[in-house]
Scaffold this motif. Structure first.
Motif, mmCIF file in Angstrom:
data_model
loop_
_atom_site.group_PDB
_atom_site.id
_atom_site.type_symbol
_atom_site.label_atom_id
_atom_site.label_comp_id
_atom_site.label_asym_id
_atom_site.label_seq_id
_atom_site.Cartn_x
_atom_site.Cartn_y
_atom_site.Cartn_z
ATOM 1 N N SER A 5 0.811 -1.224 -0.105
ATOM 2 C CA SER A 5 0.063 0.043 0.077
ATOM 3 C C SER A 5 1.036 1.201 -0.143
ATOM 4 O O SER A 5 0.537 2.206 -0.735
ATOM 5 C CB SER A 5 -0.977 -0.114 1.257
ATOM 6 N N SER A 6 1.942 1.158 0.519
ATOM 7 C CA SER A 6 2.934 2.369 0.994
ATOM 8 C C SER A 6 4.499 1.928 0.581
ATOM 9 O O SER A 6 4.997 1.367 0.939
ATOM 10 C CB SER A 6 2.877 3.093 2.134
ATOM 11 N N ALA A 7 4.747 2.557 -0.783
ATOM 12 C CA ALA A 7 6.209 2.111 -1.430
ATOM 13 C C ALA A 7 7.161 2.449 -0.164
ATOM 14 O O ALA A 7 7.030 3.353 0.607
ATOM 15 C CB ALA A 7 6.559 3.191 -2.495
ATOM 16 N N GLY A 8 8.191 1.474 -0.339
ATOM 17 C CA GLY A 8 9.227 1.593 0.972
ATOM 18 C C GLY A 8 8.710 0.922 2.107
ATOM 19 O O GLY A 8 9.442 0.862 3.221
ATOM 20 N N THR A 9 7.771 0.438 2.108
ATOM 21 C CA THR A 9 7.192 -0.558 3.434
ATOM 22 C C THR A 9 6.840 -1.994 3.117
ATOM 23 O O THR A 9 6.059 -2.104 2.606
ATOM 24 C CB THR A 9 5.668 0.351 4.097
ATOM 25 N N GLU A 10 7.724 -2.733 3.612
ATOM 26 C CA GLU A 10 7.624 -4.146 3.308
ATOM 27 C C GLU A 10 6.658 -4.772 3.770
ATOM 28 O O GLU A 10 5.918 -4.346 4.953
ATOM 29 C CB GLU A 10 8.919 -4.933 3.732
ATOM 30 N N GLY A 33 6.505 0.231 -11.591
ATOM 31 C CA GLY A 33 7.865 0.148 -10.944
ATOM 32 C C GLY A 33 8.457 -1.146 -10.617
ATOM 33 O O GLY A 33 7.753 -2.119 -10.851
ATOM 34 N N LEU A 34 9.506 -1.300 -9.900
ATOM 35 C CA LEU A 34 9.953 -2.500 -9.486
ATOM 36 C C LEU A 34 9.294 -2.916 -8.317
ATOM 37 O O LEU A 34 8.891 -2.352 -7.243
ATOM 38 C CB LEU A 34 11.505 -2.392 -9.282
ATOM 39 N N ILE A 35 9.399 -4.513 -8.105
ATOM 40 C CA ILE A 35 8.982 -5.190 -6.819
ATOM 41 C C ILE A 35 10.524 -5.486 -6.198
ATOM 42 O O ILE A 35 11.038 -6.176 -6.992
ATOM 43 C CB ILE A 35 7.989 -6.229 -6.939
ATOM 44 N N TYR A 36 10.623 -5.616 -5.002
ATOM 45 C CA TYR A 36 11.831 -6.277 -4.279
ATOM 46 C C TYR A 36 11.426 -7.432 -3.537
ATOM 47 O O TYR A 36 10.302 -7.385 -2.710
ATOM 48 C CB TYR A 36 12.226 -5.182 -3.488
ATOM 49 N N VAL A 37 11.963 -8.552 -3.715
ATOM 50 C CA VAL A 37 11.401 -10.010 -2.869
ATOM 51 C C VAL A 37 12.726 -10.320 -2.063
ATOM 52 O O VAL A 37 13.795 -10.269 -2.825
ATOM 53 C CB VAL A 37 11.157 -10.912 -4.010
ATOM 54 N N GLY A 38 12.510 -10.571 -0.872
ATOM 55 C CA GLY A 38 13.517 -11.331 -0.159
ATOM 56 C C GLY A 38 12.950 -11.500 1.563
ATOM 57 O O GLY A 38 11.725 -11.654 1.413
ATOM 58 N N GLY A 47 16.724 -6.439 -1.811
ATOM 59 C CA GLY A 47 15.779 -7.545 -2.711
ATOM 60 C C GLY A 47 15.915 -7.865 -3.998
ATOM 61 O O GLY A 47 17.008 -6.939 -4.740
ATOM 62 N N PHE A 48 15.398 -8.972 -4.335
ATOM 63 C CA PHE A 48 15.532 -9.256 -5.634
ATOM 64 C C PHE A 48 14.562 -8.470 -6.656
ATOM 65 O O PHE A 48 13.532 -8.556 -6.204
ATOM 66 C CB PHE A 48 15.128 -10.906 -5.568
ATOM 67 N N GLU A 49 15.013 -7.957 -7.500
ATOM 68 C CA GLU A 49 14.126 -7.081 -8.196
ATOM 69 C C GLU A 49 13.381 -7.885 -9.277
ATOM 70 O O GLU A 49 14.017 -8.682 -10.079
ATOM 71 C CB GLU A 49 14.983 -6.015 -9.183
ATOM 72 N N LEU A 50 12.295 -7.522 -9.216
ATOM 73 C CA LEU A 50 11.104 -8.008 -10.585
ATOM 74 C C LEU A 50 10.529 -6.845 -11.317
ATOM 75 O O LEU A 50 9.805 -5.698 -10.355
ATOM 76 C CB LEU A 50 10.159 -8.886 -9.846
ATOM 77 N N ILE A 68 7.941 -8.722 0.609
ATOM 78 C CA ILE A 68 8.031 -8.015 -0.829
ATOM 79 C C ILE A 68 7.787 -6.241 -0.252
ATOM 80 O O ILE A 68 7.393 -6.053 0.647
ATOM 81 C CB ILE A 68 7.026 -8.232 -1.980
ATOM 82 N N ASP A 69 8.470 -5.419 -1.377
ATOM 83 C CA ASP A 69 8.350 -4.195 -1.179
ATOM 84 C C ASP A 69 8.140 -3.587 -2.566
ATOM 85 O O ASP A 69 8.639 -4.235 -3.387
ATOM 86 C CB ASP A 69 9.537 -3.473 -0.652
ATOM 87 N N ALA A 70 7.728 -2.339 -2.811
ATOM 88 C CA ALA A 70 7.523 -1.834 -4.193
ATOM 89 C C ALA A 70 8.202 -0.618 -4.263
ATOM 90 O O ALA A 70 8.155 0.203 -3.281
ATOM 91 C CB ALA A 70 5.849 -1.954 -4.364
ATOM 92 N N ALA A 71 8.536 -0.251 -5.605
ATOM 93 C CA ALA A 71 8.926 1.209 -5.700
ATOM 94 C C ALA A 71 7.699 2.093 -5.849
ATOM 95 O O ALA A 71 7.890 3.270 -5.677
ATOM 96 C CB ALA A 71 9.718 1.246 -6.967
#
Length: 82
Positions: A5-10, A33-38, A47-50, A68-71
């Motif tokens: 819901s809020s970028a930068g918050t896993e 934007g990118l998704i970060y997984v880890g 995070g691993f970028e998707l 996950i986190d999102a840009a």
């Protein structure tokens, strides 16, 4: 489906899911934007970028350990466990 819901918050991928092999995670097709997984903590630096429509399979027994986190706020992933 899980979104950030809020970028930068896993966020955890899921609260519970029985797995025998692992999980396939795919970034939503509408993501801009990118998704970060880890593992916790996952950030844009760790995070691993998707990109949109990209996927990754992670061997894991406990889905609650994947984050996950999102840009971009509101973007996310779909997933299927095996």
């Amino acid at each position: 489906k899980t979104t950030v819901s809020s970028a930068g918050t896993e966020v955890t991928l899921a609260s519970t899911q029985a797995l025998t092999s692992g999980v396939t995670i795919k970034a939503l097709s509408g993501n801009t934007g990118l998704i970060y997984v880890g593992k916790n903590p996952v950030t844009s630096a760790t995070g691993f970028e998707l990109n949109a429509k990209e996927s990754v399979f992670i061997e894991v027994a406990d889905i609650t350990t994947i984050y996950i986190d999102a840009a971009v706020s509101g973007e996310g992933v779909t997933y299927i466990g095996s």
